[in-house]
Write a protein that holds these residues in place. Structure first.
Motif, mmCIF file in Angstrom:
data_model
loop_
_atom_site.group_PDB
_atom_site.id
_atom_site.type_symbol
_atom_site.label_atom_id
_atom_site.label_comp_id
_atom_site.label_asym_id
_atom_site.label_seq_id
_atom_site.Cartn_x
_atom_site.Cartn_y
_atom_site.Cartn_z
ATOM 1 N N SER A 417 -7.538 19.695 52.014
ATOM 2 C CA SER A 417 -6.459 20.166 51.137
ATOM 3 C C SER A 417 -6.947 20.446 49.725
ATOM 4 O O SER A 417 -6.220 21.066 48.935
ATOM 5 N N HIS A 418 -8.157 19.970 49.405
ATOM 6 C CA HIS A 418 -8.701 20.067 48.041
ATOM 7 C C HIS A 418 -7.795 19.379 47.031
ATOM 8 O O HIS A 418 -7.836 19.671 45.844
ATOM 9 N N ARG A 419 -6.969 18.490 47.547
ATOM 10 C CA ARG A 419 -6.128 17.682 46.663
ATOM 11 C C ARG A 419 -6.376 16.209 46.965
ATOM 12 O O ARG A 419 -7.299 15.629 46.425
ATOM 13 N N ASP A 420 -5.573 15.647 47.842
ATOM 14 C CA ASP A 420 -5.657 14.212 48.058
ATOM 15 C C ASP A 420 -5.882 13.807 49.505
ATOM 16 O O ASP A 420 -5.867 12.623 49.818
ATOM 17 N N TRP A 421 -6.095 14.768 50.400
ATOM 18 C CA TRP A 421 -6.251 14.343 51.787
ATOM 19 C C TRP A 421 -7.060 15.362 52.590
ATOM 20 O O TRP A 421 -7.160 16.534 52.225
ATOM 21 N N THR A 422 -7.667 14.856 53.670
ATOM 22 C CA THR A 422 -8.368 15.687 54.643
ATOM 23 C C THR A 422 -7.942 15.235 56.037
ATOM 24 O O THR A 422 -7.478 14.096 56.231
ATOM 25 N N ALA A 423 -8.125 16.119 57.031
ATOM 26 C CA ALA A 423 -7.770 15.785 58.405
ATOM 27 C C ALA A 423 -8.682 16.533 59.360
ATOM 28 O O ALA A 423 -9.228 17.591 59.018
ATOM 29 N N TYR A 424 -8.851 15.965 60.546
ATOM 30 C CA TYR A 424 -9.651 16.644 61.559
ATOM 31 C C TYR A 424 -9.153 16.240 62.941
ATOM 32 O O TYR A 424 -8.557 15.164 63.136
ATOM 33 N N VAL A 425 -9.404 17.097 63.898
ATOM 34 C CA VAL A 425 -9.099 16.848 65.301
ATOM 35 C C VAL A 425 -10.319 17.254 66.112
ATOM 36 O O VAL A 425 -11.001 18.236 65.771
ATOM 37 N N PHE A 426 -10.646 16.508 67.144
ATOM 38 C CA PHE A 426 -11.849 16.820 67.910
ATOM 39 C C PHE A 426 -11.616 16.500 69.385
ATOM 40 O O PHE A 426 -10.740 15.700 69.762
ATOM 41 N N GLY A 427 -12.418 17.116 70.204
ATOM 42 C CA GLY A 427 -12.409 16.839 71.625
ATOM 43 C C GLY A 427 -13.761 17.161 72.214
ATOM 44 O O GLY A 427 -14.465 18.055 71.728
#
Length: 813
Positions: A417-427
């Protein structure tokens, strides 16, 4: 020179002769030395010295020597440099009698901040602490960060406890997305090296070595490294040579050959923060190691290219021994090639080939990632990995005991987000497998979040064939003085060699500095696995209840059950109190330790108390009480007791200082166990119990003539530790008459007549001491003299090794 074997208590009580001199002076150790002498001469970046120092024998993979030693060292760096700024010639050589033993402990990150070293009573300032990131499959070190004392960690030397300023997670970010286990990322370790004393016995080990490098022209560097150390069970000789051909700063080829002979210091590994350890040490046979590596920075080779190529190969014979490079029952070899490049603004590529053969298995892998950057927020990665595992011998890890081939594919999508959070999903999915290899299908999500300005968190959860895996961590910085953290990891598919199955670890802790007068810390750690279970606790506080008072308390308690090592219990507690006001100062500290395994048990008490009183401008008084006692010793723990109580007075008139007097009374008990011997089986000599009274006085008869005297009386007992016989009297009295003459400008003369009378042995020794001093300036003078007697003016010293030349320097301010 000889060192004080009671240095454990000298840390708490540094005074050696009169406990108070009445001039309100303080002792500052600008010249660190455990012996009687210190010197350091510098010119530019070169120096020679005698005293305590840390070696810096690095620059090679196999012949590293990182110890805190006592002895002589010389460092030379030429004034000329290569175009890249490196000194053309560099040499470091050392020769030391350490008086201590080297320790090396490696801890897998627990998600917590507290780690207990294998040894206690660590030598002050000898530690080197770093964080290593290692490849999960091969165990090779990928990155190292050296930690800075007080800035990154705090250490309790007596208890052997390290407290990191930030918790150390068990995993770190990986360059590749295919997971070999249930947790993503590479493995993180806390690596510590340090020195410790072997109980209370003297240590006559020797250590010599050095490294020299020379640039031949601007592109070739040749190096030679070696060291030799002696010590019971730790003898070792190491020699190695290396050569590097460097085209540009990032493009080079380097080759290295080394030979080891002897067991060396070995190392210990702990997965639970120091409550259980596995020791590793080679058998000591002559063994060789060879390594070649190469790297190329594509941008340096051709403008417009962007990326890096690196490759290496190394082989270690069976029983090779070097810090971090130990082989035991079988030879080991590793090889690898890694490439990273940016094809354009959107596309990137990473690829790696690995081959590792150790005593447990033969492992080969090939993996690659293709990365596509959609925009500044989104990134996608596709990965493919194939590996083959062949068993060479059984280990304690079910995962390492599998055989066959497996091919896995994976996909991951990241959002920042270039702010306060990141997220990822993987398989990921296993495309093919043979033999006993388990499938490795897995899907999961994760991310990081800065919830508030002070609260950050990370989370990952995944499910698949290996079971449920994940990690959860939060760190809340209440303010600059308080931090709270909670971390949990669940990894049912560990690949550690000593792992016995699924394990989860929950760690919670807090650090809080409420004010200059009150601070606390605490950590709870619960571990659950197949075979391993345990709950450990650690608490502590520092408290200043009133303006002139300060107190401290620390408690550690833990118990683990291990089917291989058995049950381990450890309890350590310390309490301190201090008061200072209006010329009265008191400080006291008591420490208790209980260590117990099925084969060993020890209870130890340590105490140090000091009371000082300024009775008037002319009079000072000091009382000190220190001791170490073992109340219970079972197994291979060494029993050693020590006790010293001292009272001292000083008369130092302010208005008329022609007369100065010092007085002390000391009760001294040194009663180590009969089991304590020097390397080679020699006895430590005599145990003693003594009471000593001493008075020392100087009087200025004339401006150029001072008379002085000393009288000391010892009521003592001695015991032969070899025969373990009865105690017998050892009474003695010492008398000294002294003249100081300032007859010639800038020159002083000193003469002493000494007499030592041992009434028990009906023996009297009489002799003299003379010296001459030259005034360098108004504040400093230096002298040389000769002691014709073989006894010391300190009646607790029974060595009779005081005869000979001495050098003395005196300063006044």
């Amino acid at each position: 020179d000889s060192k004080d074997p009671r240095y454990l208590l000298r840390k708490l009580d540094p005074s050696k002769y009169y406990p108070v001199y009445g001039d309100d002076s303080t002792l500052t150790e600008d010249a660190p030395t455990r012996g009687k002498f210190y010197v350091r001469l510098e010119k530019g970046d070169s120096n020679i010295m005698w005293g305590n120092f840390k070696t810096t024998i690095t620059g090679t993979e196999f012949v590293r020597y990182d110890r805190g030693l006592y002895g002589a060292r010389g460092q030379y760096a030429s004034e000329t440099s290569t175009p890249s700024g490196e000194r053309t010639t560099k040499v470091e050589v050392f020769a030391a009698e350490p008086g201590t033993i080297a320790g090396r402990d490696i801890f897998r990150g627990t998600g917590g901040s507290l780690y207990y070293m294998r040894r206690q009573n660590i030598t002050l300032g000898s530690e080197r602490v770093s964080i290593e990131v290692r490849d999960r499959d091969t165990g090779l070190a990928l990155a190292t960060k050296v930690l800075v004392p007080t800035q990154d960690y705090e250490i309790n030397y007596l208890q052997g406890r390290i407290t990191l300023k930030s918790p150390l997670a068990s995993t770190a970010t990986s360059d590749f997305i295919v997971q070999s286990g249930t947790l993503s990322g590479q493995e993180q370790f806390l690596v510590t090296t340090y020195e410790y004393a072997p109980s209370l016995e003297a240590n006559k080990d020797k250590a010599t070595g050095g490294r020299a490098t020379q640039w031949v022209g601007d592109h070739v560097q040749v190096g030679v490294t070696g060291y030799e150390q002696t010590g019971a069970g730790r003898d070792q000789k190491m020699i190695g040579t290396d050569v590097m051909i460097r085209a540009t700063p990032g493009t080079y080829i380097k080759a290295e050959v080394a030979r080891s002979n002897g067991t060396g210091d070995g190392e210990t590994l702990s997965l639970d923060g120091g409550f259980t350890f596995i020791s590793r040490q080679s058998n000591g046979s002559t063994a060789y190691a060879k390594r070649i590596e190469a790297a190329a920075d594509l941008a340096e080779l051709k403008p417009g290219l962007n990326g890096r190529l690196a490759a290496f190969w190394q082989h270690k014979d069976r029983d090779f021994s070097s810090p971090g490079q130990i082989t035991t029952n079988r030879e080991a070899s590793e090889a690898g090639i890694k490439a990273t490049t940016r094809l354009n603004a959107q596309w990137g590529l990473r690829a790696q080939l690995t081959d590792k053969r150790d005593e447990f298995r033969s492992y080969q892998s090939a993996e690659g990632n293709m990365i596509y950057t959609f925009n500044e927020y989104w990134k996608g990665t596709v990965g493919l990995k194939g590996d083959t595992q062949t068993l060479r011998t059984l280990s304690a890890s079910p995962t390492l005991n599998q055989e066959g081939r497996r091919i896995d594919s994976a996909i991951r999508l990241d959002y920042d987000s270039h702010r306060d959070w990141t997220a990822y999903v993987f398989g990921q999915k296993t495309l093919d497998r043979t033999g006993t290899r388990n499938p490795n299908n897995r899907i999961g999500v994760g991310g990081t979040a800065r919830v508030t300005e002070n609260l950050t968190g990370l989370a990952e959860i995944s499910g698949g064939d290996g079971g449920l895996g994940g990690k959860l961590g939060t760190e809340y910085k209440v303010n600059d003085e308080q931090t709270v953290y909670v971390n949990y990891t669940l990894d049912p598919d560990r690949t550690d060699i000593i792992s016995t199955g699924a394990q989860g670890m929950l760690v919670g802790g807090a650090r809080r500095r409420y004010s200059d007068s009150f601070s606390v810390f605490g950590e709870e750690r619960y571990r659950s696995s197949i075979g391993y279970t345990g709950l450990t606790h650690a608490y502590g506080l520092d408290f200043v209840p009133l303006q002139h008072w300060k107190t401290g308390l620390a408690i550690e308690n833990g118990k683990l059950h291990d089917p291989f090592a058995g049950d381990l219990q450890r309890v350590a507690a310390s309490g301190s109190i201090g008061y200072s006001h209006a010329g009265l100062a008191y400080s006291g500290k008591v420490e208790y330790r209980h260590d117990e395994t099925p084969l060993r048990e020890r209870e130890t008490w340590l105490a140090a108390n000091t009371l000082s009183l300024k009775m008037s401008e002319d009079w000072r008084a000091v009382g000190k009480l220190s001791g170490a006692f073992n109340t219970k010793t079972v197994g291979d723990f060494v029993d050693g007791n020590f006790f010293e109580a001292t009272t001292g007075f000083a008369y130092r008139p302010v208005t008329n200082d022609r007369l100065n007097m010092l007085f002390k009374h000391t009760y001294f008990q040194d009663a180590p166990s009969p089991g304590q011997v020097l390397p080679g089986g020699l006895s430590l000599g005599y145990a003693q119990r003594s009471q000593i009274l001493a008075v020392d006085a100087n009087y200025d008869l004339l401006p150029w003539l001072t008379i002085g005297g000393k009288y000391a009386y010892r009521i003592g007992e001695l015991k032969d530790r070899v025969l373990d016989g009865p105690w017998f009297d050892a009474r003695a009295q010492l008398a000294i008459l002294r003249l100081d003459i300032k007859a010639i400008r800038e020159w002083d003369f000193l003469a002493e007549l000494r007499s030592l009378d041992s009434s028990t042995a009906s023996d009297r020794k009489t002799g003299a001491l003379i010296a001459v001093y030259k005034h360098i300036n108004d504040n400093f003078r230096v002298g040389v003299g000769y002691n014709f007697t073989d006894y010391s003016d300190n009646l607790t010293d029974l060595s009779n090794k005081s005869r000979g030349v001495f050098v003395n320097g005196l300063a006044k301010y």
